[in-house]
Motif scaffolding. Structure first.
Motif, mmCIF file in Angstrom:
data_model
loop_
_atom_site.group_PDB
_atom_site.id
_atom_site.type_symbol
_atom_site.label_atom_id
_atom_site.label_comp_id
_atom_site.label_asym_id
_atom_site.label_seq_id
_atom_site.Cartn_x
_atom_site.Cartn_y
_atom_site.Cartn_z
ATOM 1 N N GLU A 237 -60.884 153.357 -56.021
ATOM 2 C CA GLU A 237 -60.492 154.404 -55.076
ATOM 3 C C GLU A 237 -60.394 153.838 -53.668
ATOM 4 O OE1 GLU A 237 -59.364 157.391 -53.000
ATOM 5 O OE2 GLU A 237 -59.496 157.643 -55.172
ATOM 6 N N ALA A 238 -59.295 154.168 -52.982
ATOM 7 C CA ALA A 238 -59.097 153.672 -51.618
ATOM 8 C C ALA A 238 -59.966 154.402 -50.603
ATOM 9 C CB ALA A 238 -57.622 153.804 -51.231
ATOM 10 N N ALA A 239 -60.338 155.659 -50.885
ATOM 11 C CA ALA A 239 -61.165 156.428 -49.954
ATOM 12 C C ALA A 239 -62.627 155.998 -50.058
ATOM 13 C CB ALA A 239 -61.021 157.914 -50.244
ATOM 14 N N ASP A 240 -63.458 156.610 -49.223
ATOM 15 C CA ASP A 240 -64.874 156.220 -49.191
ATOM 16 C C ASP A 240 -65.732 157.021 -50.167
ATOM 17 O OD1 ASP A 240 -64.777 158.654 -47.943
ATOM 18 O OD2 ASP A 240 -65.832 158.024 -46.125
ATOM 19 N N ARG A 241 -65.110 157.862 -51.004
ATOM 20 C CA ARG A 241 -65.856 158.614 -52.005
ATOM 21 C C ARG A 241 -64.924 159.058 -53.115
ATOM 22 N NH1 ARG A 241 -65.679 164.426 -50.716
ATOM 23 N NH2 ARG A 241 -64.528 164.780 -48.787
ATOM 24 N N VAL A 242 -65.490 159.346 -54.272
ATOM 25 C CA VAL A 242 -64.693 159.915 -55.358
ATOM 26 C C VAL A 242 -64.374 161.368 -55.008
ATOM 27 C CG1 VAL A 242 -65.703 158.377 -57.080
ATOM 28 C CG2 VAL A 242 -66.727 160.616 -56.687
ATOM 29 N N LEU A 243 -63.333 161.905 -55.633
ATOM 30 C CA LEU A 243 -62.867 163.263 -55.325
ATOM 31 C C LEU A 243 -62.771 163.485 -53.816
ATOM 32 C CD1 LEU A 243 -64.953 165.342 -57.920
ATOM 33 C CD2 LEU A 243 -62.628 164.470 -58.166
ATOM 34 N N PRO A 244 -61.983 162.692 -53.117
ATOM 35 C CA PRO A 244 -61.922 162.795 -51.652
ATOM 36 C C PRO A 244 -61.436 164.136 -51.128
ATOM 37 C CG PRO A 244 -60.188 161.358 -52.498
ATOM 38 C CD PRO A 244 -61.107 161.622 -53.634
ATOM 39 N N ALA A 245 -60.761 164.929 -51.970
ATOM 40 C CA ALA A 245 -60.268 166.235 -51.525
ATOM 41 C C ALA A 245 -61.288 167.343 -51.723
ATOM 42 C CB ALA A 245 -58.975 166.583 -52.270
#
Length: 406
Positions: A193-201
Motif C-alpha cells: 500500500e502506498a498510503a500510511d495505513r490500510v483502508l486509507p479511505a
C-alpha cells in the motif's frame, strides 16, 4: 411508449432492469433492455472469494438470458461501442453478431469501474486484476495451479483498499485450511500500500483494527510503499524487490476509457460521467448514470462514494423516479445514506464502520445478509430462501476450500 435501455449488468444495472421490468410488467407501451457482454452476473463485493476458491459460483451466479426470460426484460449480449444523443441510440457490438443499433427514450449507464494501474510499467502485462468474473476466475485458476504443485508459494497484492484487504485475509484463511487437506502447502502473502495505513479511505481506528488482524493472520503488510514497476515474477518498489508467483493489482479505480468519448458527455479525470443530483448527465436529461461510473454531487459538497451500497441505493432510487417521470412528475435528487463500510477478514472477523466489530459466525451472517438482500431484489424471497437451504446442505458435504488438485 417509454423504452429503457440499461448498459451494464453489475449490481446496479441488474437491480435496475429487474425493478423496471417489475414496475412496467404487462404494459405494452414500455420496454426494458439490458446490454451486457458477459453471460452471467456475480456480485462484485464477493469476487475476491472466487479468486480464493471459497465462493459457490454454481448456486450464486445469475444467468442473464434465463433471468431476463423470467422477469420480462430483453437481454442483449454485447458491448456498447457508441452513443448518438441526437438520434437517442447506442451502437452495440459482439463477437458473434454484426453491430446493431438500439434506440432509447431513457438510457441508464451502469458500467461500473475498473482498477487503476496509474500507467505503472509492467502492471498490465504481469499483474492480474479483479474487475470482472472472467478476471477473478483466471486468478483462481492460477492459484489452483500453484496449490496443485504443493510447497510454499508467494503472492503479492497491490492496494490495501477493501478489495485488497479482503483478498489477503481470504487467502490467509485458505492457507490455514489447506493444512487439513494437503500438508506442506502454504501461501506467503504480501499486501502493498502506498498510503500510511490500510483502508486509507476509512476511519483511522478501523484501519488500525484491520492492520492488527491481518498481521495476526500472517499477512506481510508493506505501507508507504510505492510500486515502480511490475515484472514477470516480482514487484519492484522504491526500496525493495518483492518476489511473487502470483501478482494481483487492486489499487485505485477508474472508469473505462471509452466513457470519456460518449458524444460529448462530461467526464472527470478518472472517466466518471458527471451527473446532476437527479442522476441525469449534465448535458443530456435523457441519459442517466448510476454506480461507480457516476460523479454524483451531494448537498454537503461531497460526491457519492464508489461503493456497492451506493450503487444499490441509486438503482432503487432511479427505478422509483422513472415511475414518476412517465407520469409527468419532477425527479427527486438522489441522497446517499451511508450505512458504514463492512470489511470481512476471512469470514471470522468483520468491522462495520469504526465502532461495530463482529466476530465468529455473526460475520458470516452479516455478510450473507447483505448479499441476500441484493439477491432478493433480483430473485424474490422464495428463491433466495431456497438458495440458502441448498447452500447450507452443500456446505455440510463439501470442505471450506473447493479446490481440485487432480
Amino acid at each position: 411508449m417509454s423504452n429503457f435501455v440499461v448498459v451494464g449488468g453489475g449490481a446496479a444495472g441488474l437491480e435496475m432492469v429487474t425493478r423496471l421490468a417489475s414496475k412496467f410488467a404487462g404494459k405494452a407501451n414500455h420496454s426494458v433492455i439490458l446490454v451486457e457482454p458477459s453471460s452471467h452476473h456475480l456480485w462484485k463485493p464477493r469476487l475476491h472469494e472466487i479468486a480464493a476458491g471459497t465462493f459457490d459460483t454454481e448456486l450464486d451466479a445469475v444467468a442473464f438470458r434465463l433471468h431476463s426470460a423470467c422477469h420480462g426484460y430483453q437481454y442483449v449480449q454485447g458491448k456498447m461501442s457508441g452513443l448518438n444523443r441526437a438520434q437517442k441510440s447506442i451502437a452495440v457490438t459482439s463477437e458473434s453478431a454484426p453491430e446493431q443499433t438500439l434506440h432509447y427514450d431513457y438510457l441508464v449507464m451502469a458500467v461500473g469501474a475498473i482498477s487503476n494501474d496509474f500507467k505503472t510499467p509492467g502492471v498490465s502485462e504481469h499483474c492480474l486484476f479483479l474487475d470482472s468474473a472472467s478476471q477473478v476466475e483466471k486468478a483462481w485458476e492460477k492459484m489452483k495451479q500453484l496449490l496443485a504443485n504443493g510447497g510454499s508459494h508467494r503472492v503479492s497484492i497491490v492496494g490495501a483498499g477493501a478489495t485488497g484487504v479482503e483478498l489477503a485475509a481470504e487467502w490467509a484463511k485458505v492457507s490455514h485450511q489447506l493444512n487439513r487437506y494437503q500438508k506442506g502447502t502454504a501461501l506467503s502473502i504480501t499486501l502493498i500500500e502506498a498510503a500510511d495505513r490500510v483502508l486509507p479511505a476509512s476511519a483511522q481506528c478501523m484501519s488500525e483494527k484491520v492492520m492488527k488482524k491481518l498481521q495476526k493472520q500472517g499477512v506481510n503488510v508493506r505501507l508507504n510503499t510505492r510500486v515502480q514497476r511490475a515484472e514477470t515474477d516480482r514487484i519492484v518498489t522504491e526500496n525493495e524487490v518483492i518476489p511473487a508467483d502470483l501478482q494481483i493489482w487492486a489499487a485505485g479505480i477508474r472508469c473505462p476509457d471509452w466513457l470519456a468519448n460518449l458524444d460529448g458527455l462530461e467526464t472527470n479525470r478518472i472517466n466518471q460521467l458527471k451527473v446532476l443530483p437527479t442522476l441525469q448527465t449534465t448535458l443530456d436529461e435523457n441519459v442517466f448514470v448510476i454506480g461507480d461510473s457516476a460523479e454524483c454531487p451531494q448537498d454537503d459538497g461531497t460526491f457519492v462514494p464508489p461503493r456497492a451500497q451506493a450503487a444499490n441505493q441509486a438503482a432503487g432510487h432511479l427505478a422509483k423516479q422513472f415511475g414518476r417521470l412517465v407520469k409527468g412528475k419532477a425527479l427527486k435528487p438522489f441522497v446517499f445514506k451511508d450505512g458504514g463500510m463492512v470489511i470481512a477478514l476471512g469470514h471470522d472477523y468483520a468491522l462495520m464502520n469504526d465502532k461495530v466489530v463482529l466476530r465468529g459466525r455473526y460475520v458470516r451472517r452479516l455478510y450473507d445478509t447483505i448479499f441476500r438482500l441484493h439477491q432478493q431484489v433480483i430473485f424474490g424471497w422464495f428463491r433466495v430462501s431456497a438458495l440458502v437451504v441448498l447452500k447450507r446442505v452443500k456446505s455440510l458435504l463439501n470442505p471450506y476450500y473447493k479446490g481440485s488438485w487432480s
